[in-house]
Design a protein around this motif. Sequence first.
Motif, PDB file in Angstrom:
ATOM      1  N   ALA A 188      53.164  -0.373  59.864  1.00  0.00           N
ATOM      2  CA  ALA A 188      53.844   0.196  61.031  1.00  0.00           C
ATOM      3  C   ALA A 188      55.302   0.493  60.685  1.00  0.00           C
ATOM      4  CB  ALA A 188      53.773  -0.766  62.213  1.00  0.00           C
ATOM      5  N   PRO A 189      55.599   1.715  60.259  1.00  0.00           N
ATOM      6  CA  PRO A 189      56.966   2.057  59.894  1.00  0.00           C
ATOM      7  C   PRO A 189      57.910   1.984  61.096  1.00  0.00           C
ATOM      8  CG  PRO A 189      55.592   4.028  59.955  1.00  0.00           C
ATOM      9  CD  PRO A 189      54.676   2.858  60.125  1.00  0.00           C
ATOM     10  N   GLY A 190      59.172   1.702  60.801  1.00  0.00           N
ATOM     11  CA  GLY A 190      60.147   1.547  61.876  1.00  0.00           C
ATOM     12  C   GLY A 190      61.100   2.717  62.027  1.00  0.00           C
ATOM     13  N   THR A 191      61.233   3.518  60.994  1.00  0.00           N
ATOM     14  CA  THR A 191      62.166   4.652  61.046  1.00  0.00           C
ATOM     15  C   THR A 191      61.512   5.856  60.370  1.00  0.00           C
ATOM     16  OG1 THR A 191      63.123   4.120  58.902  1.00  0.00           O
ATOM     17  CG2 THR A 191      64.173   3.120  60.815  1.00  0.00           C
TER      18      THR A 191
ATOM     19  N   ASP B  97      54.149   5.407  66.878  1.00  0.00           N
ATOM     20  CA  ASP B  97      53.990   5.783  68.279  1.00  0.00           C
ATOM     21  C   ASP B  97      54.646   7.132  68.570  1.00  0.00           C
ATOM     22  OD1 ASP B  97      56.742   5.377  68.717  1.00  0.00           O
ATOM     23  OD2 ASP B  97      56.433   3.267  69.149  1.00  0.00           O
ATOM     24  N   GLN B  98      54.453   7.546  69.811  1.00  0.00           N
ATOM     25  CA  GLN B  98      54.947   8.858  70.221  1.00  0.00           C
ATOM     26  C   GLN B  98      56.439   8.988  69.959  1.00  0.00           C
ATOM     27  OE1 GLN B  98      57.028   9.307  72.996  1.00  0.00           O
ATOM     28  NE2 GLN B  98      56.892  11.523  73.319  1.00  0.00           N
ATOM     29  N   LYS B  99      57.163   7.881  70.099  1.00  0.00           N
ATOM     30  CA  LYS B  99      58.616   7.915  69.888  1.00  0.00           C
ATOM     31  C   LYS B  99      58.945   8.231  68.428  1.00  0.00           C
ATOM     32  CE  LYS B  99      62.218   4.405  69.570  1.00  0.00           C
ATOM     33  NZ  LYS B  99      63.393   5.236  69.308  1.00  0.00           N
TER      34      LYS B  99
ATOM     35  N   THR C 174      60.832  -7.642  65.731  1.00  0.00           N
ATOM     36  CA  THR C 174      60.240  -6.473  66.369  1.00  0.00           C
ATOM     37  C   THR C 174      59.379  -5.759  65.344  1.00  0.00           C
ATOM     38  OG1 THR C 174      60.705  -4.572  67.796  1.00  0.00           O
ATOM     39  CG2 THR C 174      62.090  -4.811  65.839  1.00  0.00           C
ATOM     40  N   PHE C 175      58.704  -4.697  65.760  1.00  0.00           N
ATOM     41  CA  PHE C 175      57.946  -3.909  64.796  1.00  0.00           C
ATOM     42  C   PHE C 175      57.974  -2.442  65.203  1.00  0.00           C
ATOM     43  CE2 PHE C 175      53.717  -2.430  66.341  1.00  0.00           C
ATOM     44  CZ  PHE C 175      53.720  -2.955  67.622  1.00  0.00           C
ATOM     45  N   GLY C 176      57.677  -1.602  64.254  1.00  0.00           N
ATOM     46  CA  GLY C 176      57.534  -0.175  64.541  1.00  0.00           C
ATOM     47  C   GLY C 176      58.808   0.460  65.071  1.00  0.00           C
TER      48      GLY C 176
ATOM     49  N   GLY D 288      62.657  -6.404  61.399  1.00  0.00           N
ATOM     50  CA  GLY D 288      61.654  -5.433  61.808  1.00  0.00           C
ATOM     51  C   GLY D 288      60.491  -5.542  60.836  1.00  0.00           C
ATOM     52  N   VAL D 289      59.362  -6.013  61.321  1.00  0.00           N
ATOM     53  CA  VAL D 289      58.205  -6.227  60.455  1.00  0.00           C
ATOM     54  C   VAL D 289      57.434  -4.918  60.341  1.00  0.00           C
ATOM     55  CG1 VAL D 289      56.140  -7.624  60.063  1.00  0.00           C
ATOM     56  CG2 VAL D 289      58.092  -8.609  61.270  1.00  0.00           C
ATOM     57  N   SER D 290      57.030  -4.579  59.123  1.00  0.00           N
ATOM     58  CA  SER D 290      56.328  -3.312  58.932  1.00  0.00           C
ATOM     59  C   SER D 290      54.870  -3.477  58.537  1.00  0.00           C
ATOM     60  CB  SER D 290      57.017  -2.478  57.840  1.00  0.00           C
ATOM     61  OG  SER D 290      58.256  -2.040  58.303  1.00  0.00           O
ATOM     62  N   ASP D 291      54.547  -4.572  57.884  1.00  0.00           N
ATOM     63  CA  ASP D 291      53.147  -4.747  57.501  1.00  0.00           C
ATOM     64  C   ASP D 291      52.464  -5.664  58.501  1.00  0.00           C
ATOM     65  OD1 ASP D 291      55.233  -6.021  56.259  1.00  0.00           O
ATOM     66  OD2 ASP D 291      54.246  -6.309  54.334  1.00  0.00           O
ATOM     67  N   MET D 292      51.571  -5.086  59.247  1.00  0.00           N
ATOM     68  CA  MET D 292      50.878  -5.838  60.288  1.00  0.00           C
ATOM     69  C   MET D 292      49.678  -6.578  59.706  1.00  0.00           C
ATOM     70  SD  MET D 292      52.549  -5.116  63.093  1.00  0.00           S
ATOM     71  CE  MET D 292      54.015  -5.198  62.097  1.00  0.00           C
ATOM     72  N   LEU D 293      49.067  -5.968  58.700  1.00  0.00           N
ATOM     73  CA  LEU D 293      47.887  -6.567  58.064  1.00  0.00           C
ATOM     74  C   LEU D 293      47.782  -6.038  56.636  1.00  0.00           C
ATOM     75  CD1 LEU D 293      45.267  -8.277  58.670  1.00  0.00           C
ATOM     76  CD2 LEU D 293      44.129  -6.110  59.074  1.00  0.00           C
ATOM     77  N   PRO D 294      47.788  -6.893  55.615  1.00  0.00           N
ATOM     78  CA  PRO D 294      47.970  -8.343  55.681  1.00  0.00           C
ATOM     79  C   PRO D 294      49.394  -8.701  56.100  1.00  0.00           C
ATOM     80  CG  PRO D 294      47.881  -7.602  53.398  1.00  0.00           C
ATOM     81  CD  PRO D 294      47.566  -6.422  54.234  1.00  0.00           C
ATOM     82  N   PHE D 295      49.484  -9.714  56.939  1.00  0.00           N
ATOM     83  CA  PHE D 295      50.740 -10.071  57.604  1.00  0.00           C
ATOM     84  C   PHE D 295      51.667 -10.832  56.659  1.00  0.00           C
ATOM     85  CE2 PHE D 295      53.303 -12.393  60.806  1.00  0.00           C
ATOM     86  CZ  PHE D 295      53.654 -11.323  61.616  1.00  0.00           C
ATOM     87  N   PRO D 296      52.975 -10.535  56.721  1.00  0.00           N
ATOM     88  CA  PRO D 296      53.919 -11.248  55.842  1.00  0.00           C
ATOM     89  C   PRO D 296      54.251 -12.631  56.392  1.00  0.00           C
ATOM     90  CG  PRO D 296      55.084  -9.614  57.150  1.00  0.00           C
ATOM     91  CD  PRO D 296      53.647  -9.505  57.541  1.00  0.00           C
ATOM     92  N   THR D 297      53.254 -13.488  56.392  1.00  0.00           N
ATOM     93  CA  THR D 297      53.393 -14.796  57.032  1.00  0.00           C
ATOM     94  C   THR D 297      54.601 -15.569  56.514  1.00  0.00           C
ATOM     95  OG1 THR D 297      51.009 -14.801  57.213  1.00  0.00           O
ATOM     96  CG2 THR D 297      52.108 -16.897  57.603  1.00  0.00           C
ATOM     97  N   GLU D 298      54.739 -15.590  55.200  1.00  0.00           N
ATOM     98  CA  GLU D 298      55.835 -16.370  54.622  1.00  0.00           C
ATOM     99  C   GLU D 298      57.198 -15.876  55.089  1.00  0.00           C
ATOM    100  OE1 GLU D 298      56.241 -16.976  50.298  1.00  0.00           O
ATOM    101  OE2 GLU D 298      54.056 -17.200  50.374  1.00  0.00           O
ATOM    102  N   GLN D 299      57.377 -14.562  55.007  1.00  0.00           N
ATOM    103  CA  GLN D 299      58.677 -13.997  55.365  1.00  0.00           C
ATOM    104  C   GLN D 299      59.004 -14.241  56.838  1.00  0.00           C
ATOM    105  OE1 GLN D 299      56.314 -12.719  53.516  1.00  0.00           O
ATOM    106  NE2 GLN D 299      57.014 -11.107  52.130  1.00  0.00           N
ATOM    107  N   VAL D 300      58.002 -14.077  57.676  1.00  0.00           N
ATOM    108  CA  VAL D 300      58.246 -14.249  59.109  1.00  0.00           C
ATOM    109  C   VAL D 300      58.535 -15.727  59.408  1.00  0.00           C
ATOM    110  CG1 VAL D 300      57.261 -14.032  61.422  1.00  0.00           C
ATOM    111  CG2 VAL D 300      56.900 -12.218  59.759  1.00  0.00           C
TER     112      VAL D 300
END
Lengths: 631, 312
Positions: free
Chosen positions: A358-361, A388-390, A513-515, A539-551
Amino acid sequence: MTDDELIWRISGGSGDGIASTSQNFAKALMRSGLNVFTHRHYPSRIRGGHTYTEVRASEDPVNSRGDGYNFLLALGDSFARNPQEEAVYGNEEIKPLSENLDELREGGVIVYDEGLLDASEIPNFEERAEENDWHVYPLDLRGLARDQGREVMRNTAGVGATCAITGMELDHVQDLMRDAMPEKILEPNLEILQIAYDQVREEYDVDAPDVSVPTGEHDEEQLLMSGSDAISYGAIDEGCRFISGYPMTPWTEVFTIMTKNLPKLGGISEQVEDEIAAAALAVGASHAGVKAMSGSSGGGFALMSEPLGLAEMTETPVVLVEAMRAGPSTGMPTKPEQSDLEHVLYTSQGDSQRVVLAPGTVEEAYEQSRLAFRLAYEYQIPSILLYDQKLGGELTNVPKSHFDREPNPTLGKTLSEDALADEPHSADGKFHRFQHDVDDGVSPRSIPGQKGGRFLATGNEHDPTGHISESPDNRVAQIDRRTEKLAAIRDDLDQVDTGSYAGPEEAEYGILTFGSQQGTVEEAVGRLNDAGHSVKSYGVSDMLPFPTEQVAEFIESVDEVLVVEMTASGQFRGLVQKNLGRYGEKLSSLLKYNGNPFEPAEIVDGFEAALVEDDGDASGHQTTFVPAAGD
Amino acid sequence: MSTFSAIGEEREIDRDEYTPGVEPQPTWCPGCGDFSVLKALKQALPEVGRTPEETLLCTGIGCSGKLNSYLDTYGFHTIHGRSLPVARAAKLANPDLEVIAAGGDGDGYGIGGNHFIHTARENHDMAYIVFNNEIFGLTKGQTSPTSPKGHKSKTQPSGSAKEPIKPLSMSLNAGASYVARTAAVNPNQAKEIITEAIEHDGFAHVDFLTQCPTWNKDARQYVPYIDVNESDDYNFDKTDRVEAAEMMRETEESLYEGEVLTGRFYVDEDRPSYGEEKRAIGEMPEEPLAERYWDDDYEWERSHDMFLDKHA
């Protein structure tokens, strides 16, 4: 910052040319050396209805819409000049002017088309203008345009007036018109631009502008680009030459950009009968050895869940893009939301696996579009690019050098005919397409037409040669191998810098946040720190596989965390908690789901309400943002 | 190009090459009409001169979908009703492949009906063989889109109130350029029709009447068939849409009552296939797209060089 920026809102009816006019104006601002960001608001209809676009311009980088705006160009509605006015607007009056006033900042400017709009019909207009110190410029833009031959050119007159009032030179606008307009309409438009400009400068004292255009300078060439553009170019640079789809807002933007460009590259685009077919075609093309993508928005993506599972089971690489809009069902077609997150994570039956990014920019949209393809083809797994649409529709400037990268057309672990003849690929004279025992779970594949590579791809569980098998041992070996890919992909992603951090390294509070909300959150973080809070964001970008450690690391490093997302049910927060299995007590939610993305100030307010005013006792609560009227 | 060297290879092909070496024996019931489709395909492919490795067989789900396991080509056993979209794209990606799609009457005319109409309409270059036994077999005997009106099953206990689908008329009207019907009990005709369908440049739809001895014992698949192309009683021009439509109407009405007519009902050799149409308008490359990924000399275009200036 707010003093150093222009946020120009052009408002009118769909079909008034709001989008193209604002795009050109944004580009002119970019060319003048400024950073720009556009925000689109439009209804699900072709003509009429209230629509606006904001163009935010600043010397500083801008990655979000601002809070409100300071310059309104209120045009009429497409239907205002014909007798259908009543039918279209019902009993609501002159929306392009009245609908927009709530968010206009103090000291802001209003230019409205007095040929079409009558300010005296708006209750308390003069009082409000006085109270808010608005500078009001009633101009007969329609009349001006009509005098030059065509009423529709009143947009141009409005831009001319804008330039005169803000002290902006006309040259960039003129250049753009020369690039964009056919000869026939160019001359009258240039005339109208100049006349409007001169007229305003003569009639009004604009030497000390109420709202001025800031100045800036870019040290390298900039491009004005949307998330949909960036996703498309990322796909092209990664060697994607096949796309199949069915139109649905807002995914259609990527589909049309790709369709326009692929034939020039010897690629193929297919508009097909439905989304099931669309995704199945992408799978078929990929199976035959081509880099392929498909995509849709929520409701259409629902239909893709079958072929998505097929791609996973047959280990056929494919990229699906999902452009979120407000749901459920057809929801709000032109309004952004992030509530398809769980849909793309969990859709399709069985222990199905996929990658979700999920890219953020806009810049990330390009990078992650490439990444989605690379991961899909290297690991033979479906990748979903979730936006998303935005993000899809907003325009922002990106340095051209950002796209100056080498193409990557490689198909991943694909065997040549020579290699196909070797052990262990053809252990018993038959090609073992789905070997159990391979590194990182990826078993090299062959492409139909290759000698020695015959195999069966099937959605049923299958043995190494591809034949249907219900053997318990084989089942466990195959599913374990397919699952193993995700761990390998996680390792891979850890080498790629996907997330976005802002704020001081040491901070008391965190925002997750994400996206598409990433840029807005980062702006809010800047303001919160300026105001004396101690906040950082991720801003998290990888939803799956999730960056558990970083978060986990991020959450551990702060006292409390606000999770910002455009959903009603806190889906992203749920994902965080599902993956972390704890820290729930540290998380609070800030949610917005009224069809509009967050403004930075709303995150600032939400942060203060949820974390600061609660005095550190978030207890995992949820704050739903209550939007201001007009939002 | 050596990457796809199985494609276009000219040699004698033994039909046993299409038989998997270590394969499970077919799990079709004894006496199932599906065996006849398998046999006809094994006879037709060598006749056409296509090797197993240049052939991609895409199937749907159900008894018919098992065809992939018993015919050793490149295969894609897809999902319910979706063999056609997968096959279409594979053919567009690499037009040099011999792409064949197959499915049952539930799979092809029911759940995949939309894809059937659109694939016919676009006239994709492929043979599409529908195993029509007027019943759902693998899910144990439910009424299918081709089951006759009044057909009783566990899902239609009072007898179906629906008129059966008329697949030949459907594909003709949708735009298929080759429409034929053959039957399991007519092996010679089946082989000939399947051969023609594979050779045909365009969408060749073969409605293959197969018997289901387990779930559809009452069906009329055991009556003698009449080959409309051989019988003097049926003189019509199979290249004429109107006459073809009339013959189809006749066979589709008589299927459940009177004599069963089989044969080639419509053949249009002139209509270009979808791939040719797309190439003609510049929306498909001359060389197979799939080959490009193996061409070390190909210079891959960059968005940076081609498209970005319009954003500046």
